[in-house]
Write a protein that holds these residues in place. Structure first.
Motif, short mmCIF file in Angstrom:
data_model
loop_
_atom_site.label_atom_id
_atom_site.label_comp_id
_atom_site.label_asym_id
_atom_site.label_seq_id
_atom_site.Cartn_x
_atom_site.Cartn_y
_atom_site.Cartn_z
N ALA A 1 32.80 -28.10 39.92
CA ALA A 1 32.05 -26.93 40.33
C ALA A 1 31.94 -25.73 38.95
O ALA A 1 33.51 -25.31 38.78
N GLY A 2 30.90 -24.88 39.26
CA GLY A 2 31.57 -23.16 38.22
C GLY A 2 30.12 -22.78 38.24
O GLY A 2 29.24 -23.41 38.64
N ALA B 1 29.18 -24.78 34.09
CA ALA B 1 29.86 -25.71 34.49
C ALA B 1 28.79 -26.75 34.59
O ALA B 1 29.35 -28.38 34.04
N TRP C 1 30.35 -23.14 47.41
CA TRP C 1 30.33 -24.51 46.84
C TRP C 1 30.96 -25.36 48.18
O TRP C 1 31.39 -24.69 49.75
N ILE D 1 37.42 -27.41 38.32
CA ILE D 1 36.97 -25.91 38.86
C ILE D 1 37.39 -25.45 37.41
O ILE D 1 37.67 -24.99 36.35
N THR E 1 35.60 -21.98 34.73
CA THR E 1 34.62 -20.44 34.99
C THR E 1 35.26 -19.62 33.39
O THR E 1 36.14 -19.86 33.69
N LEU F 1 34.28 -19.72 44.55
CA LEU F 1 35.67 -20.92 43.87
C LEU F 1 36.43 -20.88 44.26
O LEU F 1 37.53 -22.11 44.38
N ALA G 1 38.80 -24.34 46.51
CA ALA G 1 39.93 -24.92 46.15
C ALA G 1 40.82 -25.08 47.09
O ALA G 1 41.42 -25.79 47.63
N ALA H 1 41.35 -26.20 38.04
CA ALA H 1 41.01 -24.94 37.01
C ALA H 1 41.12 -24.54 36.13
O ALA H 1 42.59 -24.29 35.48
#
Length: 375
Positions: free
Chosen positions: A59-60, A65, A99, A113, A115, A123, A127, A139
C-alpha cells in the motif's frame, strides 16, 4: 519543441533542473547502499520468518507503490503472492485517501507500506487495522513521521527511507529517479529474508554498482552522441513513444518508463510486452500516426509549422523467456510502416542488475526530455 543545445550544456541543464531530478538519477546507486544499510540497522538481516507469507500486500500513494508492487511481483516469479492495494476512497472530512485490507487478511499475511511522505492518515489507520487482524506490518518512509509512530504502535518494522537534503525542497514525484530505489531496496532485502525472491546483500551491492556505471555513461557531462539517455530523449522529441518490452526485467522497466514520461515530461506513451504488442499496436503503426501516413510531411515548412506527431517504437530487451525472441518480427513490423525504432539492452548480469540498468537509462531519458522540452 526540444532544445537540443541544452542537452549538451551541463550548466544549462543544472539551471533548468529545479527539482533535482538529475541529482536523483545520479545518486541512485548511493541510495541503494544507504537504503540497504537502513534495512540492516532496522534488523532485517536478523529476521527468522517461519516461512513465506501467504500474501504480500503493498500500500502507498500513486506510482511509488505501483512501481514497487510491479517490480516485486515480477521478481517473485510465477504464482507471485504480491498484491497492490489501491485506495478504496477518500475520507469525507480530511480529503485523505483511505485504504482497506481484504476481508481474508490474517496472521499469515504481510503488509508493506511504502511512501515518500509518511504523513498520510489513511496509511497509519491501515497499519493499525493490520495489527488488529494479526497481520505483520513493515513500512518504508521518512523518519519522524506519523506513519513511523503508527507502525511502532502496531509492533511492526519501520525502515527509514534513504533521503537526501534537497528532497525536502519540493515535493517528491513518485516517478522521480532515486525515490524508487530508496523505497524499493529495503523491501527487496525484507522479501529476500522471507524466501519470496533472491536479493542478498551482495546482489544489492551489484545493483548499486550498475546504477553508478549508468550514471557515468548517461550523466549531464557526457555528449549526446555517446549518451544513450540523451540520444533516446532526442529521438522522442516529436514522437509518440510506443514502448515494447521483451524479457522478465524489461516489462516493469517499460511500464515505469511510460509512467515517468507522463509524470516528469508530460508526454503520453503506450506500452506492451512482446509478442502481444505486435497485435495490440500493429493497427496503430499502420494508421495516421505512422511516419509514412502523411505524404505531404516532406514538404512541410520546418520553421513555421509544428511537426506532425508520429509513433516511434522503443524496444527494451532483456533475455527472453525460453531463448525465443520476437525482436526480429518487431523490427520488421515497425520498419515496414516507416516507423523508426530505438533499442536498449542491458549488459550481461543478474536479473536485478539488468532491471536496474534498464530503469536507470530510461529514468535519465525521461528527465532529459522533461528538461529540454521545458516540462
Amino acid at each position: 519543441m526540444l532544445d537540443e543545445s541544452l542537452l549538451d550544456t551541463p550548466e544549462a541543464l543544472a539551471e533548468a533542473d529545479r527539482r533535482g531530478l538529475l541529482r536523483g538519477a545520479a545518486e541512485a546507486g548511493a541510495r541503494v547502499r544507504t537504503a540497504a544499510r537502513h534495512a540492516a540497522e532496522a534488523g532485517v538481516a536478523d529476521l527468522k520468518p517461519d516461512g513465506r507469507p501467504r500474501a504480500v500486500l503493498i500500500a502507498g500513494p500513486g506510482a511509488a507503490a505501483t512501481h514497487a508492487a510491479d517490480l516485486l511481483g515480477t521478481l517473485a516469479g510465477a504464482g507471485s503472492p504480491v498484491i497492490r492495494l489501491a485506495p478504496s476512497g477518500v475520507a469525507p472530512a480530511a480529503g485523505a485517501l483511505r485504504w482497506e485490507l481484504p476481508g481474508w487478511t490474517g496472521s499469515v499475511d504481510l503488509l508493506l507500506i511504502t511512501t515518500p511522505d509518511g504523513t498520510e492518515p489513511g496509511l497509519s489507520l491501515l497499519a493499525e487495522a493490520a495489527y488488529r487482524r494479526g497481520c505483520a506490518v513493515a513500512a518504508v518512509a521518512p523518519v519522524g513521521t506519523p506513519l513511523a509512530e503508527a507502525v511502532a504502535g502496531a509492533h511492526g518494522m519501520f525502515i527509514s527511507m534513504a533521503t537526501a537534503p534537497y528532497d525536502q525542497e519540493e515535493p517528491l514525484a513518485a516517478s522521480a529517479p532515486g525515490v524508487l530505489w530508496a523505497l524499493l531496496t529495503p523491501l527487496l532485502a525484507l522479501l529476500d529474508r522471507t524466501g519470496l525472491l533472491s536479493a542478498p546483500p551482495e546482489a544489492l551491492e551489484k545493483v548499486a554498482d550498475r546504477l553508478d556505471q549508468v550514471a557515468e555513461r548517461c550523466g549531464p557531462a557526457i555528449a549526446t552522441y555517446s549518451n544513450a539517455a540523451k540520444t533516446l530523449a532526442s529521438e522522442l522529441a516529436d514522437a509518440l513513444p510506443v514502448i515494447w518490452t521483451e524479457g522478465v526485467s524489461a516489462g516493469p522497466a517499460g511500464r515505469r518508463f511510460a509512467a515517468g514520461l507522463a509524470e516528469l515530461a508530460g508526454r503520453p506513451a503506450l506500452v506492451a510486452e512482446l509478442p502481444e504488442a505486435l497485435a495490440a499496436h500493429g493497427a496503430l503503426l499502420a494508421g495516421p500516426l505512422a511516419a509514412s501516413a502523411d505524404p505531404d510531411d516532406f514538404f512541410r515548412d520546418r520553421v513555421e509549422e509544428q511537426p506532425a506527431l508520429h509513433a516511434r517504437v522503443v524496444l527494451l530487451r532483456d533475455s527472453p523467456i525460453g531463448g525465443l525472441t520476437a525482436a526480429p518480427t518487431a523490427r520488421e513490423l515497425a520498419l515496414s510502416h516507416d516507423t523508426p525504432i530505438s533499442e536498449l539492452e542491458p549488459e550481461a548480469g543478474g536479473e536485478l542488475e539488468s532491471l536496474a540498468e534498464l530503469i536507470a537509462v530510461t529514468d535519465f531519458a525521461a528527465v532529459y526530455l522533461a528538461l529540454a522540452s521545458g516540462a
